[in-house]
Design a protein around this motif. Structure first.
Motif, PDB file in Angstrom:
ATOM      1  N   HIS B  74       8.627   4.689  -1.085  1.00 27.49           N
ATOM      2  CA  HIS B  74       8.502   3.305   0.281  1.00 27.49           C
ATOM      3  C   HIS B  74       7.481   3.760   1.194  1.00 27.49           C
ATOM      4  CE1 HIS B  74      11.985   1.528  -2.748  1.00 27.49           C
ATOM      5  NE2 HIS B  74      12.335   2.790  -2.707  1.00 27.49           N
ATOM      6  N   GLY B  76       3.588   4.138   2.961  1.00 29.99           N
ATOM      7  CA  GLY B  76       2.038   4.399   3.238  1.00 29.99           C
ATOM      8  C   GLY B  76       2.081   5.318   4.333  1.00 29.99           C
ATOM      9  N   GLN B 101       1.036   8.179  -7.247  1.00 32.56           N
ATOM     10  CA  GLN B 101       2.457   7.686  -6.520  1.00 32.56           C
ATOM     11  C   GLN B 101       3.574   7.186  -7.757  1.00 32.56           C
ATOM     12  OE1 GLN B 101       3.593   6.807  -3.352  1.00 32.56           O
ATOM     13  NE2 GLN B 101       1.783   7.238  -2.214  1.00 32.56           N
ATOM     14  N   HIS B 148       0.192   1.466  -3.604  1.00 30.37           N
ATOM     15  CA  HIS B 148       1.338   1.599  -4.483  1.00 30.37           C
ATOM     16  C   HIS B 148       1.975   0.151  -3.742  1.00 30.37           C
ATOM     17  CE1 HIS B 148       1.472   4.091  -0.729  1.00 30.37           C
ATOM     18  NE2 HIS B 148       3.163   4.220  -1.284  1.00 30.37           N
ATOM     19  N   PRO B 150       3.533  -0.493  -0.676  1.00 29.42           N
ATOM     20  CA  PRO B 150       4.947  -0.565  -0.172  1.00 29.42           C
ATOM     21  C   PRO B 150       4.726  -0.392   0.806  1.00 29.42           C
ATOM     22  CG  PRO B 150       2.946   0.498   1.286  1.00 29.42           C
ATOM     23  CD  PRO B 150       2.397   0.456  -0.182  1.00 29.42           C
ATOM     24  N   LYS B 182       5.546  -6.637   4.594  1.00 29.61           N
ATOM     25  CA  LYS B 182       5.233  -5.057   4.814  1.00 29.61           C
ATOM     26  C   LYS B 182       6.056  -5.400   6.770  1.00 29.61           C
ATOM     27  CE  LYS B 182       3.159  -4.866   1.103  1.00 29.61           C
ATOM     28  NZ  LYS B 182       4.232  -5.357  -0.280  1.00 29.61           N
TER      29      LYS B 182
END
Lengths: 430, 287
Positions: B74, B76, B101, B148, B150, B182
């Motif tokens: 979860h 990066g 990932q 990925h 995150p 994010k």
């Protein structure tokens, strides 16, 4: 496991895109094998002479003369050092010599008998069954030399007179027509010898001509078993070439582990959902695949183009992964402790180079004598070379191969264990 | 999204982080500021699970400590060092990091292509990174950190040594991450970056949290008063005030030659840098 494959694939891709690394793990070792193979030609099995043992069981002046005759033939390298027939036979099994020529008791009597018209002399012996072509050459040379030797006796008036005199002695107590005829023949022969004495002509008469074989040579095949000599200098230098390739692989991957830590790549990987074990596993798998690939490559080059023979193919199949495993363990064990690429480069290169030189990568193990040979036992390179030679010209049995293979596996396990312990601390220091 | 609750971390006798508590919410950019040796890197190490706290706890997205590998999926991390592979292409790099990932091959490829577009490197997707400029490498490094997708992104001095164009591109990317909801932790030595990008700023020194708040709030509380500098032929006059414009408008402009003529005016309003310096002092830090 998928993560390990992904990491390994990346490292292999990086390796094949690095021309300098490829040179040192592929081209340089092959060049080394070729160069030193040509330099060592004549010191290994690449002799132009065929090495044979001669055991003189007759121990007569005549048999000694025949041995001298054999020695005068430049095609044979005669070893007379074996004190018994069994030791000489063992030498064939050990591939120290191609064949043993045995001059059996009664050889002189048989040669004398030829002059009196009896059957020829017999020469026996043993030959390495894997080297029947060379055995044929040996038989041919011994037969030709024996023929020349006997004919030489016929051309020697003194030798003929001695033989006729010996015949007269044997007939002393004999009576009857047959003995009288033989005495007459001896008298005639002696007068003929006296008449031709000193004319230097080659022997002639009833014994001359085709089909006459004064000495028959029969060599019995023997299965070579244990440590044996190389048949070509390349059989010595290509295991060494493999050692240099392993050195290149191990150094490259070892340095890359430290480099990844120094550049922060290790940190990025460990921040991902990846464990230190997987990072280590990825490096190890890539290193294993590359070590195995270069070992196979060098074996193929040696076998296809330079006549390196593999007497124990199954043993080679076992040895190659064992060697690769040992060097992967060694690599990651050495690299796990170094934090900086520069330190790692120097440290790994220095340690491996010393190990390689001590272990026979520079001077073939066959040429290393004690006490340095004891020192070579601490080097994984010596066990790798021994395992490769064991599958090749040493023709090890499995019980003999167990030691080098076992030690190689132990080195691998020790390296992995050490690296795994160290890698547990990577998360806090990457 | 990220909670550091009273974390403490020591290395031998040195306490790198001392009872530090921070919280970053989704859609928020938290600036983490501090002089060299303040404990920023240790704080990032604790937030990423690279270090385990001696005391306190770290939680990501309510799922627990990042020392658990599934929790690290979860987050990066983009560091100031370039952690991409020079001999791989840009696309190969991103596919590799996507797979690491947990993406499968096809998903990794589509993520890589999307991310290359995102950071403006689509036209160089098939080129090896060794031929890239520093700014391009930095953008790729950034892309690898968020390949990925995150929910928590830690950016450790992402603009260090970057040219203005790439720097602005990174600012845009941070803004995009924020708009996508994010949570972003942004460490930097450039105060104007923090002031421009961060919703909240935490200033730490010697492992301790000195101040935390919005940039304007910190400036208002810790930045001090504005300074009006009046340049006269007789010498400069420095006036500290909460109303610099009032000071300027009240100036009596004398005629030339009497020594009180105004040659120039400068107003220095407090900013994040003055907050930083007032909180951490002006002593040089070399470690």
């Amino acid at each position: 496991m998928r993560t390990i494959f992904t990491l390994a694939k990346k490292d292999l891709l990086l390796l094949v895109r690095e021309p300098a690394a490829l040179f040192f793990i592929l081209a340089f070792p092959v060049l080394f094998g070729l160069l030193f193979g040509f330099i060592f030609q004549g010191t290994g099995g690449g002799d132009s002479q065929i090495r044979i043992a001669v055991v003189d069981q007759d121990q007569t002046e005549l048999s000694a003369g025949f041995v001298e005759q054999l020695e005068s033939d430049g095609r044979l390298l005669i070893d007379e050092s074996f004190e018994s027939l069994e030791l000489a036979r063992e030498a064939v099994r050990q591939r120290q010599v191609v064949a043993v020529v045995v001059i059996e008791p009664g050889f002189a009597d048989s040669v004398e008998g030829i002059m009196l018209g009896s059957g020829g002399a017999q020469i026996g012996g043993f030959v390495d069954e894997a080297r029947m072509a060379e055995a044929g050459i040996v038989e041919g040379i011994v037969t030709a030399e024996a023929f020349e030797f006997v004919m030489g006796r016929f051309a020697d008036p003194d030798a003929l007179r001695a033989s006729l005199g010996r015949g007269e002695t044997l007939l002393e107590d004999e009576t009857g027509l047959q003995a009288a005829l033989l005495r007459q023949m001896i008298t005639t022969g002696r007068s003929l010898i006296d008449a031709s004495d000193g004319d230097g002509e080659e022997a002639s008469g009833p014994f001359a001509g085709g089909g006459f074989q004064p000495v028959s040579v029969g060599l019995e095949p023997v299965t070579a078993q244990a440590e044996s000599g190389p048949r070509s200098s390349f059989e010595l230098t290509f295991p060494q070439a493999s050692a240099w390739a392993l050195l290149g692989c191990a150094t490259g991957f070892g340095v890359s582990i430290a480099g990844d830590r120094e550049k922060g790549i290790m940190r990025r990987l460990l921040v991902a959902p990846v464990s230190g074990w997987e990072v280590l596993g990825g490096k190890a798998l890539a290193c294993f695949v590359s070590c195995l690939a270069v070992l196979v490559f060098i074996q193929i080059i040696g076998m296809l183009f330079l006549g390196v023979r593999i007497d124990r193919p199954l043993m080679l199949v076992a040895a190659l992964p064992a060697i690769a495993f040992a060097f992967v363990g060694l690599t990651i064990g050495l690299a796990a402790t170094a934090k900086s690429e520069v330190v790692s480069d120097g440290f790994i290169r220095a340690v491996l180079l010393v190990m390689a030189l001590v272990g026979g990568a520079g001077v073939p193990l066959a040429f290393i004598d004690y006490p340095v040979k004891y020192l070579s036992h601490v080097s994984p390179f010596s066990w790798a070379i021994l395992a490769l030679e064991g599958a090749s010209f040493r023709a090890f049995g499995w019980e003999e191969a167990a030691l080098p293979l076992g030690i190689l596996l132990a080195i691998g396990v020790a390296g992995f264990t050490f690296a795994a312990v160290v890698a547990r601390g990577w998360r806090g220091s990457a | 999204m990220l909670t550091l609750d009273g974390v403490r971390k020591s290395f031998g006798t040195i306490t790198a982080v001392d009872r530090l508590s921070l919280r970053v919410e989704p859609g928020e950019v938290l600036g983490l500021l501090g002089p060299n040796g303040a404990g920023k890197t240790t704080a990032i190490g604790l937030a990423t699970g690279m270090l385990d706290p001696d005391e306190g706890s770290v939680d990501i997205a309510g799922r627990g400590s990042p020392s658990q590998r599934e929790v690290r999926a979860h987050l990066g991390l983009a560091t100031q060092s370039i952690t991409v592979f020079d001999r791989l292409t840009a696309r190969e790099n991103l596919v590799f990091f996507a797979k690491i990932q947990g993406s499968n091959g096809r998903d990794a490829a589509s993520r890589a292509d999307a991310m290359l577009r995102h950071v403006g490197l689509s036209d160089r997707a098939g080129s090896r990174v060794e031929g890239f400029s520093g700014g391009m490498k930095r953008r790729l490094n950034f892309a690898a950190a968020i390949i990925h997708d995150p929910p928590l992104v830690l950016l450790d001095e992402p603009t260090a040594g970057v040219d203005p164009h790439s720097r602005n591109a990174i600012f845009d990317l941070v803004q995009t991450l924020k708009n996508e909801g994010k949570a972003v932790v942004y460490t930097t030595h450039y105060m104007e970056e923090a002031q421009r990008l961060c919703d909240r700023v935490a200033i730490i020194d010697r492992g301790r949290l000195l101040a935390e708040g919005t940039p304007d709030g910190l400036i208002g509380h810790h930045g001090g008063r504005a300074v009006v500098t009046i340049e006269r032929s007789a010498g400069n006059e420095r006036v500290e005030t909460d109303d610099p414009l009032g000071v300027v408008s009240s100036l009596e402009l004398a005629g030339p030659g009497d020594g009180h003529d105004v040659l120039g005016l400068r107003i220095d309003r407090p900013d994040l840098e003055s907050v930083f310096l007032s909180l951490t002092g002006r002593r040089l830090r070399d470690d």
